[in-house]
Design an enzyme around this catalytic site. Structure first.
Site, PDB file in Angstrom:
ATOM      1  N   ASN A  50       0.734  -1.383   0.146  1.00 48.65           N
ATOM      2  CA  ASN A  50       0.215  -0.248   0.200  1.00 48.65           C
ATOM      3  C   ASN A  50       1.024   1.156   0.273  1.00 48.65           C
ATOM      4  O   ASN A  50       1.264   1.670   0.453  1.00 48.65           O
ATOM      5  CB  ASN A  50      -1.028  -0.336   0.818  1.00 48.65           C
ATOM      6  CG  ASN A  50      -1.728   1.223   1.164  1.00 48.65           C
ATOM      7  OD1 ASN A  50      -1.798   1.563   0.819  1.00 48.65           O
ATOM      8  ND2 ASN A  50      -2.197   1.373   2.639  1.00 48.65           N
ATOM      9  N   TRP A  51       1.285   1.563  -0.957  1.00 49.23           N
ATOM     10  CA  TRP A  51       2.190   2.489  -1.954  1.00 49.23           C
ATOM     11  C   TRP A  51       1.400   4.480  -0.453  1.00 49.23           C
ATOM     12  O   TRP A  51       1.954   5.159  -0.397  1.00 49.23           O
ATOM     13  CB  TRP A  51       2.089   3.130  -3.026  1.00 49.23           C
ATOM     14  CG  TRP A  51       2.870   2.391  -2.877  1.00 49.23           C
ATOM     15  CD1 TRP A  51       3.923   1.590  -3.002  1.00 49.23           C
ATOM     16  CD2 TRP A  51       3.879   1.965  -4.932  1.00 49.23           C
ATOM     17  NE1 TRP A  51       4.970   0.700  -3.743  1.00 49.23           N
ATOM     18  CE2 TRP A  51       4.632   1.223  -4.782  1.00 49.23           C
ATOM     19  CE3 TRP A  51       3.261   2.648  -5.972  1.00 49.23           C
ATOM     20  CZ2 TRP A  51       5.452   0.924  -5.633  1.00 49.23           C
ATOM     21  CZ3 TRP A  51       4.079   2.069  -7.279  1.00 49.23           C
ATOM     22  CH2 TRP A  51       4.746   1.826  -6.738  1.00 49.23           C
ATOM     23  N   LYS A  52       0.549   4.466  -0.250  1.00 51.07           N
ATOM     24  CA  LYS A  52      -0.384   5.374  -0.304  1.00 51.07           C
ATOM     25  C   LYS A  52       0.118   6.914  -0.689  1.00 51.07           C
ATOM     26  O   LYS A  52      -0.033   6.528  -2.520  1.00 51.07           O
ATOM     27  CB  LYS A  52       0.602   5.620   1.445  1.00 51.07           C
ATOM     28  CG  LYS A  52       0.072   4.579   2.209  1.00 51.07           C
ATOM     29  CD  LYS A  52       0.007   5.009   3.541  1.00 51.07           C
ATOM     30  CE  LYS A  52       0.006   3.275   4.862  1.00 51.07           C
ATOM     31  NZ  LYS A  52      -0.698   3.264   6.254  1.00 51.07           N
ATOM     32  N   HIS A  60      -9.468   1.317   4.524  1.00 47.21           N
ATOM     33  CA  HIS A  60      -8.213   1.638   5.475  1.00 47.21           C
ATOM     34  C   HIS A  60      -8.210   3.053   6.026  1.00 47.21           C
ATOM     35  O   HIS A  60      -8.803   3.681   6.175  1.00 47.21           O
ATOM     36  CB  HIS A  60      -7.035   2.348   4.243  1.00 47.21           C
ATOM     37  CG  HIS A  60      -5.701   2.279   4.853  1.00 47.21           C
ATOM     38  ND1 HIS A  60      -5.312   3.457   5.806  1.00 47.21           N
ATOM     39  CD2 HIS A  60      -4.920   1.517   4.981  1.00 47.21           C
ATOM     40  CE1 HIS A  60      -4.123   3.081   5.882  1.00 47.21           C
ATOM     41  NE2 HIS A  60      -3.562   1.518   5.683  1.00 47.21           N
ATOM     42  N   GLU A  83      -6.720   5.074   7.638  1.00 47.16           N
ATOM     43  CA  GLU A  83      -6.085   6.516   6.702  1.00 47.16           C
ATOM     44  C   GLU A  83      -7.686   7.113   6.410  1.00 47.16           C
ATOM     45  O   GLU A  83      -7.898   8.333   6.397  1.00 47.16           O
ATOM     46  CB  GLU A  83      -5.482   6.896   6.212  1.00 47.16           C
ATOM     47  CG  GLU A  83      -4.106   6.313   6.885  1.00 47.16           C
ATOM     48  CD  GLU A  83      -3.352   5.734   6.430  1.00 47.16           C
ATOM     49  OE1 GLU A  83      -2.787   5.789   5.138  1.00 47.16           O
ATOM     50  OE2 GLU A  83      -1.676   5.158   7.136  1.00 47.16           O
ATOM     51  N   GLU A  98      -5.714  -4.471  10.345  1.00 44.74           N
ATOM     52  CA  GLU A  98      -4.473  -3.965  10.814  1.00 44.74           C
ATOM     53  C   GLU A  98      -5.344  -3.182  12.160  1.00 44.74           C
ATOM     54  O   GLU A  98      -5.376  -1.654  11.753  1.00 44.74           O
ATOM     55  CB  GLU A  98      -4.713  -2.692   9.831  1.00 44.74           C
ATOM     56  CG  GLU A  98      -4.129  -3.217   8.511  1.00 44.74           C
ATOM     57  CD  GLU A  98      -3.677  -2.162   7.157  1.00 44.74           C
ATOM     58  OE1 GLU A  98      -2.639  -3.064   6.745  1.00 44.74           O
ATOM     59  OE2 GLU A  98      -4.199  -1.635   7.660  1.00 44.74           O
ATOM     60  N   GLY A 145       2.327   2.521  10.908  1.00 36.23           N
ATOM     61  CA  GLY A 145       3.124   3.337  10.643  1.00 36.23           C
ATOM     62  C   GLY A 145       3.875   3.313  12.072  1.00 36.23           C
ATOM     63  O   GLY A 145       4.735   4.539  11.945  1.00 36.23           O
ATOM     64  N   SER A 163       3.188  -1.982  10.515  1.00 32.01           N
ATOM     65  CA  SER A 163       4.410  -2.833  11.085  1.00 32.01           C
ATOM     66  C   SER A 163       5.347  -3.367  10.043  1.00 32.01           C
ATOM     67  O   SER A 163       6.379  -4.310  10.953  1.00 32.01           O
ATOM     68  CB  SER A 163       4.883  -1.891  11.788  1.00 32.01           C
ATOM     69  OG  SER A 163       4.303  -0.810  12.333  1.00 32.01           O
ATOM     70  N   GLY A 183       2.530  -1.126   4.140  1.00 30.30           N
ATOM     71  CA  GLY A 183       3.022  -0.005   4.112  1.00 30.30           C
ATOM     72  C   GLY A 183       4.086   0.748   3.733  1.00 30.30           C
ATOM     73  O   GLY A 183       4.934   0.712   2.766  1.00 30.30           O
ATOM     74  N   GLY A 184       5.016   1.160   4.433  1.00 27.53           N
ATOM     75  CA  GLY A 184       5.997   1.280   4.730  1.00 27.53           C
ATOM     76  C   GLY A 184       7.295   0.342   3.826  1.00 27.53           C
ATOM     77  O   GLY A 184       8.118   1.104   3.237  1.00 27.53           O
TER      78      GLY A 184
HETATM   79  P1  PGA Z   1       2.524   0.229   7.778  1.00 28.36           P
HETATM   80  O1  PGA Z   1       1.784   0.212   6.896  1.00 28.36           O
HETATM   81  O2  PGA Z   1       2.450  -1.912   6.742  1.00 28.36           O
HETATM   82  O3  PGA Z   1       3.683   1.396   6.949  1.00 28.36           O
HETATM   83  O4  PGA Z   1       2.270   0.345   9.190  1.00 28.36           O
HETATM   84  C1  PGA Z   1       0.521  -0.356   6.852  1.00 28.36           C
HETATM   85  C2  PGA Z   1      -1.098  -0.343   6.306  1.00 28.36           C
HETATM   86  O5  PGA Z   1      -1.485   1.040   6.571  1.00 28.36           O
HETATM   87  O6  PGA Z   1      -1.798  -0.559   5.506  1.00 28.36           O
END
Ligand code: PGA
Length: 252
Positions: A10-12, A96, A98, A168, A174, A214, A235-236
């Site tokens: 997930n590149w956001k 998500h 966010e 999640e 993050g 994470s 994500g990251g």
């Molecule tokens: P993260 O993000 O791996 O950077 O914790 C996961 C996500 O939000 O899907």
């Protein structure tokens, strides 16, 4: 019950179109076969068309990170599921945390989006997860269970069996503070149990449940070893080509 693993980056809101192209060039020949694992990149909508061109004849699939629940109309700034489908997008990530927190998406919106995504022939990756406060109050299972039930409302059993749920915990996204292996297993099983209660055990045995929060090359094998964890939403650690490829090492 064997379910095919699904690893989704997930590149956001990261990368330019040029950076996305470079990434695809760097990873595309090293993605394991789709027979073993579904490997997906959740790309910003702006360069999904380029991503789809870049991954042609490779094992990489492309997800959008969101879409609206109407196909067309006066919805300034939204992304149409019909347009995503015309670009042959494979998956759409919805719900998500966010999106829920910053853009006030409700369970009802997420359910409408799930219906719209299926109507357009794509597969939703539906996110759920609790806050630290809810986790510490011991209410994670109840809270996440309600999110899952609401998101799946009025879908057919076949649709639910084919979709992906991503558990999640918000406190792990993050933050570098990942859930323990036991917590991830317990919560992914709780998610599957909600599917069993609402749609029957056969459907629950087929639905794929990811852990996210994470996840990195160093801890992904731990999660993938859990019987109810079928993949990861990352994500990251999905942003750099080397790290993304290292997430897939568990397949070997
Ligand atoms: P993260 O993000 O791996 O950077 O914790 C996961 C996500 O939000 O899907």
């Amino acid at each position: 019950m064997s379910r095919k693993p699904i690893i989704a980056g997930n590149w956001k809101m990261n990368k330019t179109a040029a950076e996305a192209r470079e990434f695809v060039e760097a990873v595309k020949l090293n993605i394991p076969s789709n027979e073993l694992v579904d490997t997906v990149i959740g790309s910003p909508a702006l360069f999904i068309e380029g991503m789809k061109k870049g991954v042609r004849n490779t094992e990489l699939k492309v997800a959008a990170q969101n879409c609206y629940f109407e196909d067309f109309g006066a919805f300034t700034g939204e992304n149409s599921p019909a347009t995503l489908a015309a670009l042959e997008v494979d998956y759409v990530i919805i719900g998500h945390s966010e999106r829920r927190d910053y853009f006030h998406e409700t369970d009802e919106d997420i359910n409408k989006k799930a219906h719209a995504i299926f109507k357009n022939g794509m597969t939703p990756i539906i996110c759920c997860g609790e806050s630290l406060e809810t986790y510490e109050a011991g209410k994670a299972e109840e809270f996440v269970g309600a999110q899952v039930s609401a998101a799946l409302k009025d879908l057919t059993a076949d649709q639910v069996a084919s979709l992906v749920l991503a558990y999640e915990p918000i406190w792990a996204i993050g933050t570098g503070k990942s859930a323990t292996q036991d917590d991830a297993q317990k919560m992914c099983k709780a998610v599957r149990d909600v599917v069993a209660a609402d749609f029957g055990q056969e459907v629950a045995d087929k639905v794929r449940v990811q852990y996210g929060g994470s996840v990195k090359p160093e801890n992904i094998a731990e999660y993938m070893a859990c019987p109810d964890v079928d993949g990861a939403l990352v994500g990251g650690a999905s942003l750099e080509a080397d790290s993304f490829l290292a997430l897939l090492d568990f397949v070997k």
